[in-house]
Scaffold this motif. Structure first.
Motif, PDB file in Angstrom:
ATOM      1  N   CYS A 250      41.197  41.997  30.845  1.00 41.18           N
ATOM      2  CA  CYS A 250      40.037  42.102  31.720  1.00 41.18           C
ATOM      3  C   CYS A 250      39.062  40.973  31.416  1.00 41.18           C
ATOM      4  CB  CYS A 250      39.360  43.462  31.487  1.00 41.18           C
ATOM      5  SG  CYS A 250      37.924  43.774  32.511  1.00 41.18           S
ATOM      6  N   LEU A 253      32.652  41.526  31.584  1.00 35.92           N
ATOM      7  CA  LEU A 253      32.100  42.430  32.588  1.00 35.92           C
ATOM      8  C   LEU A 253      30.774  41.947  33.152  1.00 35.92           C
ATOM      9  CD1 LEU A 253      32.984  45.847  30.927  1.00 35.92           C
ATOM     10  CD2 LEU A 253      34.277  44.535  32.604  1.00 35.92           C
ATOM     11  N   GLU A 257      28.131  38.752  28.857  1.00 44.37           N
ATOM     12  CA  GLU A 257      29.039  39.517  28.009  1.00 44.37           C
ATOM     13  C   GLU A 257      30.043  38.598  27.317  1.00 44.37           C
ATOM     14  OE1 GLU A 257      28.940  42.735  27.418  1.00 44.37           O
ATOM     15  OE2 GLU A 257      27.363  43.266  28.833  1.00 44.37           O
ATOM     16  N   GLU A 260      36.640  40.920  24.076  1.00 42.91           N
ATOM     17  CA  GLU A 260      38.071  40.892  24.414  1.00 42.91           C
ATOM     18  C   GLU A 260      38.370  42.203  25.129  1.00 42.91           C
ATOM     19  OE1 GLU A 260      40.949  38.868  25.108  1.00 42.91           O
ATOM     20  OE2 GLU A 260      40.241  38.028  23.210  1.00 42.91           O
ATOM     21  N   TYR A 261      38.269  42.180  26.449  1.00 44.75           N
ATOM     22  CA  TYR A 261      38.287  43.401  27.232  1.00 44.75           C
ATOM     23  C   TYR A 261      39.666  43.712  27.800  1.00 44.75           C
ATOM     24  CZ  TYR A 261      33.219  42.699  27.183  1.00 44.75           C
ATOM     25  OH  TYR A 261      31.921  42.503  26.791  1.00 44.75           O
ATOM     26  N   PHE A 273      37.241  50.891  30.608  1.00 44.52           N
ATOM     27  CA  PHE A 273      37.133  49.529  30.086  1.00 44.52           C
ATOM     28  C   PHE A 273      36.897  49.601  28.578  1.00 44.52           C
ATOM     29  CE2 PHE A 273      36.003  49.312  34.517  1.00 44.52           C
ATOM     30  CZ  PHE A 273      36.566  48.127  34.962  1.00 44.52           C
ATOM     31  N   TYR A 274      37.673  48.806  27.816  1.00 46.30           N
ATOM     32  CA  TYR A 274      37.567  48.789  26.360  1.00 46.30           C
ATOM     33  C   TYR A 274      37.358  47.358  25.871  1.00 46.30           C
ATOM     34  CZ  TYR A 274      39.699  53.461  26.663  1.00 46.30           C
ATOM     35  OH  TYR A 274      39.980  54.760  26.960  1.00 46.30           O
ATOM     36  N   ASP A 275      36.765  47.249  24.674  1.00 41.84           N
ATOM     37  CA  ASP A 275      36.533  45.948  24.050  1.00 41.84           C
ATOM     38  C   ASP A 275      37.183  45.940  22.674  1.00 41.84           C
ATOM     39  OD1 ASP A 275      35.671  43.528  23.102  1.00 41.84           O
ATOM     40  OD2 ASP A 275      33.525  43.967  23.219  1.00 41.84           O
ATOM     41  N   VAL A 284      33.738  50.813  26.604  1.00 42.84           N
ATOM     42  CA  VAL A 284      32.597  50.100  27.187  1.00 42.84           C
ATOM     43  C   VAL A 284      32.091  50.802  28.444  1.00 42.84           C
ATOM     44  CG1 VAL A 284      31.843  47.923  28.244  1.00 42.84           C
ATOM     45  CG2 VAL A 284      33.370  47.890  26.265  1.00 42.84           C
TER      46      VAL A 284
END
Length: 321
Positions: A250, A253, A257, A260-261, A273-275, A284
């Protein structure tokens, strides 16, 4: 985004389509099916250009990233094959220990060669520009030559959670087994999806994202100079309701920002959504929008629109802010 419309319906398979992939020039689609056939389609016209009939169901398929004439195909007999698009013949075959469940290719070599060719064809005005253009052309030609000498790496996920690295010769289509890793696998589960990215904030280089059907997401740095050797960077165990989902890389965002999404679906009808830069609290955002289990997500090539699909057959398009 405007109103979506169907450009072509690619009809021909008589059973489930198990996988499909774009050619590097976006002119063709290839598809594999449980009907024991592989097909190649012209994107512009929607016509089927080639049907390759086999004796067993075909489970995964991708184009060779440097040679659209070759298709890398897995079947239900635990085999990985390379098929010649023009002749329909199998030119290379490797027996696997487990069924192949996901395929992805390193496309950096093809991209580098294309960029180099484009750069070498440009020129500027004035003596200074000509000197700079000449230097750029020589650098581009050297990069193109270097890229042309490297065999592409294909990453293969199997039903036990292992990831294999193969090189595929762009001239002969010959498969060479290189590496195998189960790093990060706690309980064996099929690899649901593999995603390759040539750049990464966290790894400062190419990376591979593996999503397993038990909800585990693994993030590997990739040593392409070592034929796709993988180093586990981090792994996340998503919620139990995220099983059997696909994850994807991803973009940031927001304009400010930096992370590492990844993005993934969930059985609770939300998109998550994660980081990876925040392993202790990676979540996130949790975004509603579906009324059924979200099974897959994908960004367009410019990372401006996210598509997500659910079990009710609904595809949602999300405009990036």
């Amino acid at each position: 985004l405007g109103v979506a419309r169907v450009k072509h319906e690619l009809k021909g398979h008589t059973k489930e389509v198990t996988d499909f992939d774009w050619s590097t020039d976006d002119d063709y689609l290839c598809s594999s099916s449980a009907d024991k056939s592989v097909r190649v389609w012209d994107v512009g016209t929607g016509q089927c250009l080639r049907i390759i009939y086999t004796l067993i169901p075909q489970t995964c398929i991708i184009f060779h990233p440097q040679n659209n004439n070759f298709l890398v195909v897995a079947n239900s007999k635990k085999e990985l094959t390379v098929m010649n698009f023009s002749t329909g013949r199998v030119v290379s075959r490797v027996a696997m220990d487990s069924n192949v469940t996901a395929l992805v290719a390193d496309r950096t070599t093809a991209a580098a060669a294309a960029t180099s060719t484009s750069s070498s064809g440009s020129s500027g005005g004035g003596s200074g520009s000509k000197t700079a253009a000449g230097t750029a052309s020589r650098t581009a030609a050297a990069a193109a030559g270097s890229a042309a000498e490297v065999d592409s790496v294909v990453f293969v996920g199997d039903s036990e959670g292992a990831i294999h690295s193969f090189t595929v010769d762009k001239q002969s289509g010959s498969l060479q087994r290189r590496h195998r890793t189960t790093a990060g696998v706690v309980h064996p589960a099929p690899v649901a999806s593999l995603h390759f990215s040539p750049t990464s904030v966290l790894a400062n280089g190419p990376v591979l994202l593996a999503c397993s059907k038990d909800g585990c997401v693994r993030f590997y740095t990739t040593a392409l100079e070592l034929n796709g050797y993988l180093f586990l960077k981090i792994s996340l165990q998503l919620s139990s309701r995220a099983t059997n989902m696909n994850a994807a890389f991803c973009p940031p965002l927001g304009p400010s920002e930096s992370g590492e999404y990844i993005v993934t679906g969930n059985a609770d009808h939300h998109v998550y959504f994660y980081d990876f830069m925040k392993p202790r609290s990676p979540l996130v955002a949790r975004v509603p929008g579906h009324k059924a289990m979200v099974v897959d997500v994908s960004w367009n090539n410019t990372n401006t629109v996210l598509a997500s699909c659910d079990c009710d057959g609904v595809v949602a398009l999300w405009q990036r802010a």
